[in-house]
Structures are given as C-alpha cells and as structure tokens.
Design an enzyme around this catalytic site. Structure first.
Site, PDB file in Angstrom:
ATOM      1  N   GLU A 142       0.702  -1.423  -0.167  1.00 38.35           N
ATOM      2  CA  GLU A 142       0.000  -0.066   0.013  1.00 38.35           C
ATOM      3  C   GLU A 142       0.980   1.294   0.085  1.00 38.35           C
ATOM      4  OE1 GLU A 142      -2.783  -0.048   3.108  1.00 38.35           O
ATOM      5  OE2 GLU A 142      -3.503   1.941   2.859  1.00 38.35           O
ATOM      6  N   GLU A 190     -12.586  -2.033   2.061  1.00 38.73           N
ATOM      7  CA  GLU A 190     -13.201  -1.792   3.550  1.00 38.73           C
ATOM      8  C   GLU A 190     -14.261  -0.676   3.625  1.00 38.73           C
ATOM      9  OE1 GLU A 190     -10.139  -1.352   6.624  1.00 38.73           O
ATOM     10  OE2 GLU A 190      -9.580  -3.293   6.633  1.00 38.73           O
ATOM     11  N   GLU A 193      -6.350  -9.049   3.499  1.00 37.37           N
ATOM     12  CA  GLU A 193      -5.560  -8.660   4.558  1.00 37.37           C
ATOM     13  C   GLU A 193      -5.621  -9.627   5.735  1.00 37.37           C
ATOM     14  OE1 GLU A 193      -5.807  -4.525   5.600  1.00 37.37           O
ATOM     15  OE2 GLU A 193      -6.511  -4.218   3.235  1.00 37.37           O
TER      16      GLU A 193
HETATM   17  O1  AHR Z   1      -3.120  -2.697   6.171  1.00 34.84           O
HETATM   18  C1  AHR Z   1      -3.283  -1.434   7.083  1.00 34.84           C
HETATM   19  C2  AHR Z   1      -4.669  -1.207   6.684  1.00 34.84           C
HETATM   20  O2  AHR Z   1      -5.553  -1.915   7.449  1.00 34.84           O
HETATM   21  C3  AHR Z   1      -5.124  -0.860   5.371  1.00 34.84           C
HETATM   22  O3  AHR Z   1      -4.906   0.013   4.746  1.00 34.84           O
HETATM   23  C4  AHR Z   1      -6.752  -1.126   5.722  1.00 34.84           C
HETATM   24  O4  AHR Z   1      -7.411  -1.853   4.511  1.00 34.84           O
HETATM   25  C5  AHR Z   1      -6.808  -2.017   6.801  1.00 34.84           C
HETATM   26  O5  AHR Z   1      -7.793  -1.573   7.929  1.00 34.84           O
END
Ligand code: AHR
Length: 507
Positions: free
Chosen positions: A30, A176, A295
């Site tokens: 990210e 999310e 994730e």
């Molecule tokens: O991985 C860190 C953060 O965790 C991401 O940006 C988000 O999608 C999640 O809440």
C-alpha cells in the site's frame, strides 16, 4: 517418547479438501509509510536498479514466494486518483494523503508497480477507488491497463512507455467500504450498487478479469453478515470473490489466548461462506462466489506510535515481530490452507516495512522478520492439494477462546503425488512438555519423511533486527518411520514443516 503427550494425524491420499490456489500466498503493498518509498522503491539506494527498485528487497520478495501482490491500498486507495501516478514523473502532483496523514509524491504509480511485479515474478492485484470516485474512473483504469491500443486510455499507457497491455486479471472493488474510517464509506446498499456497476463496466472493458467485492473489515463489525448479504444480493452475478480482512493482537500478553485466536479465522471464513451460499441459494444460481482473504496478519506492536503528520514516507505501522507472532502466523496459514476449497486468494498484509515480513532501513540494510519464515515455507512447500486429515489431539482451556486443540496441522500433497508436506503447530507452552505427533499415511505407498524444520526454543518476545536475526527455522532429526506411520516430536510452542518424499519402498 513414552511419557510424552501424544497426538495422531491420519492422512489418506484419496480424501482431499481441494487444490490449493497459489494465490493464497499473496501479499500487499500500500502507499502507506515506507512500504513503497524506502521499501520496494528507492532510487539512489546502493542496490537500486535503473527503475529505482531496491534489489535487496526484490530478492527477499522472491524468496518469500509471494504470488499476487495487492496494490495500491488499503485505506489509501479510497482517496487516490490513479491518473496522478502515471506519465512523466516531473509532472506528477504531490498530494495530501488523507487516509494516513502523509504527503504522497506520486513518483511511483501504476506503471512502476507493474514493472516491479514483472521484476519480482509476482502477479498484480489492483484495487480501484470506490471511495471518492465512481464506476467510470474504475473502468478507465482497466482500459488504461488492459486494452491493447487505439483508445484514449490505452494510447496514454503506450505514450507512457508501456506498449504491451499490463494484463491485470484481479481487481478489488474498493477497500473496507463498510468501515466508518474509510474515505467515502457508505451503507451496504449504496456500496453494492456502486460496486456492481463498476464491476460490470470493468468486465465490459475486459471480460477476462475477476473482481473482488468488499466484505466486512473484520468479523466484529456490527454490520458483519448483513453487509455481505446485502451487497451480494445486488452484485452476486457480477463479482467473483468477497474480501475478508483480519488482524490479530497479543495485547494483554496472554500467550495461550493469543495462539487460540486463530480459531476466529475459521469462524469468520465459515460465516462468509454461509452468507455467499445463502445468496447463491436465494438466487437459484449455479455460480459459487469464493473468498479473497486479502488482508491478514498479526498487528499491534506499533499501535499508539506517534508519527509526524504531512511528511513523505513516515515510519508508520512498523511492527517488530517476535517469535510468538511467527507461531501465530503459522497457525493462520494452516487455517487458510484448511479452507482452500473456498479461500482462493489471501494476502499477508503487508509485504515491506508496514506490518511486514520484510524490513528495511531507508538507504541501508534489509532483513527477514520472524513472520517471514512460516509464510515463505508455506508458499514454497504448500503446493498441490490439501488432504482431509483426521487429527486426534488434546485440548486446553484459554481465557477467551474456550478449549482449543493442542496441535493444529494441515497436509499438502503435491500434484505429482511425489511429495507431501505437513505444517504443524504445537500450541503447548511448557518447554518441558513437547508433543509426539504420529502421522499415519494411508494410500501413500513409499512416502517417507525426509526433513523436519522447526521454529522453536526462542523466548516468545525474541525478535530479528537489522543487526541480528536469530529467530529462524532449524533442522530437527528426521521423524522415525515404521509400519506406515511417522513419529515427529513437536517442541512446545513451535511451528513445524515436516516433508515427506516418495521412495521406491512400498510402505
Ligand atoms: O493494512 C493496513 C490497513 O488495514 C489497510 O490500509 C486497511 O485496509 C486496513 O484497515
């Protein structure tokens, strides 16, 4: 051996859960903290190539075995204009990045990411912004990436130096979107309509792509279950996967309970499968929607760390993982494999510096965190089909997760039937009380144990740093084999990889 606690796993080559989709060994980059800048990308670093990609990091990424890499977010994507990150670098705008209170220079963007994927042998999994933007911009990005030529967006890609289409096959429909913290957060119906429209337009542009609908940010969300049901009710026919996210912490420092938390992952997966299949039944559909656990990780060490606002590449979420975290990650990997009939994609979040298995110093060294090993070993040896194992093991009580199995294990048989790998964790904490695991092999003639690797014997809070990396797997004696069964000693609190290979014997 006689006085030891005993567990038994029976494996039969005829009883299989499913083939493991290699994309279960995915990860995530990210635009957050030092994942990109100072992580995978650092022009001027002694190991950087002509594109500014750090060679030392690329080497560790290859070694990790990561298959797909999700990009560019995460929360970041919900405020991102992908157009800012393409074209001549000197013309790209610097922007305030609102999800993480940073400054985004945009010197790394879509085309650089695709080049980096090619350089590291990974497959891109891209996310579109459905927070501040619409179905139209999502469609334009697919056209930019995947259309051959002759249109505004595809010709722009070519003008930017990429003659061949990027061929991105996997697309996340936002991130999310159920979370109130998310830029552009909406209710399930509004998101379902937007995601459905975006997915349709993206697939009209390239009908070979697959899309991932945002599920719940975790199973404790108030809307969990209903969110999946409502969004799938709208978008079932146009999407291929539902996303899941989960992070685990050891905050009160209750080790037994921490190692029991992985049962939550099983519960979460079972819940989402149930909702997917409820909507399938309701719609009388022949199609099955599967899961993208895009994730997952341990995350808590860095919580509460103060970082200055509005700077580039601040050191955010730089969790230093300990040995206990490595065992937990091993357990989570086992849970994902156990559900490989429905979990087709999974991303360890994240890959470099940000809650990551790989750490770097900006301008300096890189190293493997403790959690690197269970992930990399599973990615390397967990190829083939998961066998349905019958595991007989004791149970112990935990403060918040009731009675949990002492041992957890999963076995993967290679496609050619020549190799079998068992991943096993002993949750027991008493160093003087290892577990004897008997593995009975049925319909696996000639299969013999050849190697036992184990991570064990470290203090739960032992870590790897730039200066020293003691926490790593060690070779154990090859398990004793007799009468079709192997006997392996699983040390207390250990992650184990036990490898079998077919020999000429008839066993
Ligand atoms: O991985 C860190 C953060 O965790 C991401 O940006 C988000 O999608 C999640 O809440």
């Amino acid at each position: 051996m006689d006085g030891m606690k005993k567990s038994k796993l029976t494996l039969n080559a005829d009883f299989r859960v499913a083939k493991v989709d290699p994309r279960i060994y995915g990860s995530f980059i990210e635009h957050l903290g030092r994942a990109v800048y100072g992580g995978i990308y650092e022009p001027g670093h002694p190991t950087a190539d002509g594109n500014g990609f750090r060679g030392d990091v690329a080497e560790l990424v290859r070694e990790s075995g990561a298959t797909v890499v999700r990009y560019p977010g995460g929360n970041f994507v919900s405020g991102y204009n992908w157009e800012d990150g393409v074209g001549p670098v000197e013309k790209r705008p610097k922007r305030l990045e609102l999800a993480w209170n940073s400054v985004e220079p945009n010197t790394f963007g879509t085309d650089e990411f695709i080049k980096w994927c090619r350089a590291t042998g990974t497959e891109p999994m891209m996310a579109v912004n459905l927070g501040t933007r619409s179905d139209a911009e999502a469609q334009a990005l697919v056209e930019y990436c995947n259309h051959a030529s002759g249109t505004y967006w595809s010709d722009l890609r070519i003008a930017n130096g990429a003659r061949d289409p990027h061929g991105v096959k996997l697309w996340c429909l936002g991130n999310e979107m159920d979370g109130p913290w998310q830029i552009g957060h909406s209710d399930a119906r509004a998101y379902g309509l937007k995601a459905n429209s975006a997915s349709r337009m993206m697939k009209m542009t390239d009908d070979s792509i697959e899309t991932v609908l945002c599920g719940s940010s975790n199973m404790w969300m108030r809307t969990f279950g209903e969110w999946e049901a409502q969004t799938l009710d709208i978008a079932y026919d146009t999407v291929d996967y539902v996303s899941m996210h989960s992070y685990f912490d050891n905050r009160p420092g209750d080790l037994a309970d921490f190692l029991a938390k992985t049962t939550e992952m099983d519960d979460f997966i079972n819940g989402v499968v149930a909702v997917c299949d409820y909507i399938k039944a309701k719609k009388h559909s022949k199609k099955t929607v599967n899961l993208s656990f895009d994730e997952w990780n341990v995350w808590y060490h860095s919580n509460g760390t103060k970082v200055d606002k509005w700077i580039q590449a601040p050191p955010i979420l730089e969790d230093v993982y300990d040995f206990a975290d490595a065992v937990e990650v091993g357990l989570l990997m086992i849970a994902l494999l156990r559900h490989c009939d429905r979990v087709k994609i999974a991303c360890l979040a994240q890959l470099v510096n940000v809650i990551a298995p790989i750490m770097t110093e900006t301008g300096g060294r890189s190293w493997r965190q403790t959690i690197f090993y269970p992930f990399a070993q599973a990615a390397k040896y967990g190829r083939g089909s998961v066998l349905l194992g019958l595991l007989e093991t004791g149970r112990h009580d935990t403060s918040h997760h009731g009675g949990v199995p002492d041992v957890d294990a999963v076995a993967v048989l290679s496609d050619d039937g020549e190799e079998l790998t068992l991943f096993a964790v002993n949750r027991g904490l008493d160093a003087d009380d290892p577990e004897l695991l008997e593995v009975e092999l049925q319909k696996l003639p000639g299969m013999r144990p050849v190697e036992h690797l184990s991570m064990f014997g470290f203090a739960p809070d032992a870590v790897n740093t730039a200066d020293s990396q003691p926490v790593a797997p060690a070779l154990m004696p090859v398990p004793f084999f007799k009468d079709g069964a192997a006997k392996a000693v699983l040390p207390a609190m250990s992650w184990n990889v036990i490898r079998f290979k077919k020999t000429d014997g008839n066993g």
